[in-house]
Design an enzyme around this catalytic site. Sequence first.
Site, PDB file in Angstrom:
ATOM      1  N   LYS A 248       0.853  -1.182   0.000  1.00 53.10           N
ATOM      2  CA  LYS A 248       0.000   0.000   0.000  1.00 53.10           C
ATOM      3  C   LYS A 248       0.887   1.230   0.000  1.00 53.10           C
ATOM      4  O   LYS A 248       1.648   1.470   0.947  1.00 53.10           O
ATOM      5  CB  LYS A 248      -0.903  -0.010   1.237  1.00 53.10           C
ATOM      6  CG  LYS A 248      -1.778   1.222   1.355  1.00 53.10           C
ATOM      7  CD  LYS A 248      -2.795   1.079   2.466  1.00 53.10           C
ATOM      8  CE  LYS A 248      -3.579   2.367   2.640  1.00 53.10           C
ATOM      9  NZ  LYS A 248      -4.575   2.263   3.697  1.00 53.10           N
TER      10      LYS A 248
ATOM     11  N   LYS B 254      -2.031  -1.471  -3.969  1.00 52.44           N
ATOM     12  CA  LYS B 254      -2.889  -0.291  -3.888  1.00 52.44           C
ATOM     13  C   LYS B 254      -2.045   0.965  -3.892  1.00 52.44           C
ATOM     14  O   LYS B 254      -1.085   1.004  -3.125  1.00 52.44           O
ATOM     15  CB  LYS B 254      -3.679  -0.389  -2.586  1.00 52.44           C
ATOM     16  CG  LYS B 254      -4.542   0.796  -2.278  1.00 52.44           C
ATOM     17  CD  LYS B 254      -5.137   0.653  -0.915  1.00 52.44           C
ATOM     18  CE  LYS B 254      -5.959   1.896  -0.625  1.00 52.44           C
ATOM     19  NZ  LYS B 254      -6.321   2.008   0.742  1.00 52.44           N
TER      20      LYS B 254
HETATM   21  C1  PBG Z   1      -7.526   3.163   5.598  1.00 57.72           C
HETATM   22  C2  PBG Z   1      -7.717   3.134   4.130  1.00 57.72           C
HETATM   23  C3  PBG Z   1      -7.503   4.134   3.172  1.00 57.72           C
HETATM   24  C4  PBG Z   1      -7.955   3.632   1.959  1.00 57.72           C
HETATM   25  C5  PBG Z   1      -8.402   2.347   2.199  1.00 57.72           C
HETATM   26  N1  PBG Z   1      -8.236   2.050   3.536  1.00 57.72           N
HETATM   27  C6  PBG Z   1      -7.022   5.522   3.302  1.00 57.72           C
HETATM   28  C7  PBG Z   1      -5.672   5.829   3.772  1.00 57.72           C
HETATM   29  O1  PBG Z   1      -4.819   4.957   3.936  1.00 57.72           O
HETATM   30  O2  PBG Z   1      -5.459   7.011   4.021  1.00 57.72           O
HETATM   31  C8  PBG Z   1      -7.953   4.371   0.653  1.00 57.72           C
HETATM   32  C9  PBG Z   1      -8.977   3.940  -0.344  1.00 57.72           C
HETATM   33  C10 PBG Z   1      -9.227   4.887  -1.441  1.00 57.72           C
HETATM   34  O3  PBG Z   1      -8.571   5.927  -1.621  1.00 57.72           O
HETATM   35  O4  PBG Z   1     -10.149   4.595  -2.211  1.00 57.72           O
HETATM   36  N2  PBG Z   1      -6.245   3.128   6.058  1.00 57.72           N
END
Ligand code: PBG
Length: 323
Positions: free
Chosen positions: A195, A248
């Site tokens: 991520k 992601k």
């Molecule tokens: C929570 C999380 C996030 C997303 C999914 N789970 C946001 C972040 O890490 O700030 C992002 C999903 C998206 O942008 O569609 N940690």
Amino acid sequence: MGFPIHRMRRLRKTKALRNLFQETRLGPGDFILPLFVAEGIKSPVSISSMPGVQRHTLISITREASSAAKLGIPAVLLFGLPLKKDSQAKEAFSKNGVIQKAVRILKKETPNLVIITDVCACEYTSHGHCGIIQNGDVANEPTLNLLQKIALSHVRAGADMVAPSDMMDGRVRAIRGILDQKGFKETPILSYAAKFSTAFYGPFRDAADSAPAFGDRKTYQMPAANTREALREIELDIEEGADVVMVKPALTALDVIAKARQKFTVPLWAYHVSGEYSMVKAAEKLDWLAKDTAMVESLLAIKRAGADRIITYWAKEAAKFFK
Ligand code: PBG
């Protein structure tokens, strides 16, 4: 060799030929729909930075999930917005928290839909970070403990699969451990393994009210420049017991998806995130991009790179398009 013996245009001559030679295909079963459920609202609330996406009530999320299921979408990924936030994210693991309630309702009303829950603290903490803060940063081990409680509460409510998105070291092992210990040996873990820290989560943070109140997420989410580090993240999560791994965002990490697909045999999913969705929606609104085409190309590219499934806010639109 080459021209004029070979003419690449031969196989493109008609729509039927193009269809016959299409290498990558998509269908409703490829898409997972993210859904937001909020406490303390009486009717769904639109999110201005994410056209077509809403914060749901417990009633409207049920409607939305069953309409997704009818379109052939196999799974939803749930995010909760609690009324109360605190520094320890207590609402995230409360038996009667908004997610726990939503899971119980959805398992009853849409029993054939796979219910996945996002396991993270950022929507539940007053500071908006993904864990417990110590000395100005998210502390790894105390956060593991919190994540265990959150995951266990989701599974106890009936979640079919839990998806930790916090990027703490060791969270998959920690969650696997607690689930096994409490009798949920067969509940799979979908790990947000690679991520990246990115501007493309911006609209999601509006939707989930989860922007960090200070600093950023760069001490836990991955830097944009690193592919090998992303592969290590994935490798470690598989070792720790992840059943499914995720990359992601998607379009800025197609190289990671492609390499991970070659290197690993576990199911590999990609999250086409809020910013990737919203920028196309915005351009369509301005008539700068043709409706549907940019969606189709984006989703095909993600599948072509090697993702088995795509988590996307387009899930319902795409399921209709590719049915
Ligand atoms: C929570 C999380 C996030 C997303 C999914 N789970 C946001 C972040 O890490 O700030 C992002 C999903 C998206 O942008 O569609 N940690």
